[in-house]
Design an enzyme around this catalytic site. Structure first.
Site, PDB file in Angstrom:
ATOM      1  NE  ARG A 159      -3.721  -2.134   2.855  1.00 49.37           N
ATOM      2  CZ  ARG A 159      -3.524  -3.329   3.462  1.00 49.37           C
ATOM      3  NH1 ARG A 159      -2.444  -3.286   4.190  1.00 49.37           N
ATOM      4  NH2 ARG A 159      -4.435  -4.119   3.510  1.00 49.37           N
ATOM      5  CE  LYS A 183      -6.239  -0.431   5.040  1.00 46.45           C
ATOM      6  NZ  LYS A 183      -7.682  -0.473   4.387  1.00 46.45           N
ATOM      7  CG  HIS A 252      -4.773   0.584  -3.769  1.00 43.80           C
ATOM      8  ND1 HIS A 252      -4.241   0.595  -2.729  1.00 43.80           N
ATOM      9  CD2 HIS A 252      -6.145   0.023  -3.651  1.00 43.80           C
ATOM     10  CE1 HIS A 252      -4.659  -0.057  -1.845  1.00 43.80           C
ATOM     11  NE2 HIS A 252      -5.792  -0.674  -2.513  1.00 43.80           N
ATOM     12  NE  ARG A 255      -3.443  -3.864  -1.048  1.00 40.96           N
ATOM     13  CZ  ARG A 255      -2.641  -4.404  -0.060  1.00 40.96           C
ATOM     14  NH1 ARG A 255      -1.450  -4.603  -0.177  1.00 40.96           N
ATOM     15  NH2 ARG A 255      -3.523  -4.972   0.956  1.00 40.96           N
ATOM     16  CG  HIS A 278      -6.360  -8.813   1.756  1.00 37.83           C
ATOM     17  ND1 HIS A 278      -6.603  -9.199   0.507  1.00 37.83           N
ATOM     18  CD2 HIS A 278      -6.211  -7.504   1.803  1.00 37.83           C
ATOM     19  CE1 HIS A 278      -6.582  -8.010  -0.219  1.00 37.83           C
ATOM     20  NE2 HIS A 278      -6.301  -6.830   0.520  1.00 37.83           N
ATOM     21  CE1 TYR A 287      -7.039  -7.213  -6.783  1.00 38.75           C
ATOM     22  CE2 TYR A 287      -6.790  -8.293  -4.366  1.00 38.75           C
ATOM     23  CZ  TYR A 287      -6.763  -7.249  -5.119  1.00 38.75           C
ATOM     24  OH  TYR A 287      -6.382  -5.895  -4.492  1.00 38.75           O
TER      25      TYR A 287
END
Length: 313
Positions: A159, A183, A252, A255, A278, A287
């Site tokens: 990211r 995150k 992004h 990514r 994730h 995806y």
């Protein structure tokens, strides 16, 4: 009765000092709560006890009409947390959201990706002119930095906020692995399999050391401060335009491309989940849909049967 604006300010302090939310989240919450307070006041309600389901439903309608579903859901989540806090603090008797249907249906939108020829064009533009400036000039440093940034975006699926937060100590001594804090302050280690990418990172670091720049951050700007996310966006925009790519390209998208192209190569989706950081594989599964669309496009445009026609016989 408690004024709604005053209570919203108290809630923000609670989020800052009790929940320890980030500055970015606090800023978003402040905007969301201000918008709701303005809506309530325009509806003739200044006291929190006067805010009931009709005002909340009107606000939700306003969100759906003026924002994307994703943004509307985020703003609604903030408001729900606010009213939950008010109930716990006994500022209101009952949380009005408790018996309200507030599900907002989000239409799945497949993220945009760059395909390999497009990424090749962007990287070609980034590498153009390499060597024209020496390692000891800022122009040389900027060139090596731009290459390293774009290479890293594609090589790792990182990211942009994670990239800008990287520190020198996050890289292994051989530049082949990086510790990324994602995150929720969750750490993951990503590996770089390309010798050219490792070389690009090493060359950039040589340029930094040649100019005797002392910074804990890996990527720096001309003022020797941490490279900003906005600078990376401008950088990607610059090279994508030079590459003649018509669509709007963002960091992004690298990514998304990283994940999609790995999936196209048959990489297990669980590995991709770990690479991207994730927490849930559900997030990664989008995806699979992109990959399916890609395969469908190939069949529709490149299958030899498209060259045969019998309908006019």
């Amino acid at each position: 009765m408690d004024p709604i604006i005053q209570l919203s300010q108290q809630y923000l302090l609670h989020c800052q000092f009790q929940k320890n939310l980030s500055a970015k989240t606090l800023k978003a919450y402040a905007i969301d709560l201000r918008q709701f307070c303005e809506h309530a006041i325009l509806s003739g309600q200044t006291d929190i006890s006067s805010v009931g389901k009709p005002i909340l439903r009107g606000y939700i309608t306003n969100l759906v009409e003026n924002y994307s579903i994703k943004t509307a859901k985020r703003k609604l989540a903030c408001l729900k947390a606010f009213f939950h806090y008010l109930e716990l603090e006994e500022r209101i008797i009952d949380d009005p959201f408790r018996k309200m249907e507030t599900k907002l249906k989000e239409h799945k939108k497949l993220p945009s990706v760059l395909w390999l020829p497009e990424i090749t064009s962007v990287l070609t533009q980034a590498y153009n002119g390499l060597g024209e400036q020496g390692l000891r000039s800022y122009m040389g440093l900027a060139k090596y930095r731009d290459i390293a940034v774009i290479e890293l975006l594609f090589a790792t699926g990182i990211r942009v906020a994670e990239l800008c937060s990287l520190k020198r100590c996050d890289f292994s001594s051989d530049m082949a692995s990086i510790k990324i804090t994602g995150k929720g302050n969750k750490d993951r280690t990503v590996y770089i399999g390309s010798k050219e990418v490792i070389s690009a990172l090493a060359k950039y670091l040589q340029a930094v050391e040649a100019l005797k720049i002392e910074s804990e951050h890996f990527f720096v700007n001309r003022l020797r401060n941490r490279l900003s996310e906005q600078s990376v966006r401008f950088m990607v925009k610059k090279y994508s335009e030079l590459a003649g790519i018509a669509k709007k390209v963002t960091p992004h998208m690298f990514r998304h491309s990283f994940a999609t192209l790995l999936l196209e190569e048959g990489v297990d989706i669980k590995h991709i989940q770990e690479f991207l950081g994730h927490s849930s594989i559900t997030t990664t599964q989008i995806y699979v849909h992109i990959s399916s669309e890609s395969r469908r496009h190939v069949i529709e445009t490149q299958h030899p049967r498209q060259k045969l026609s019998f309908s006019n016989r």
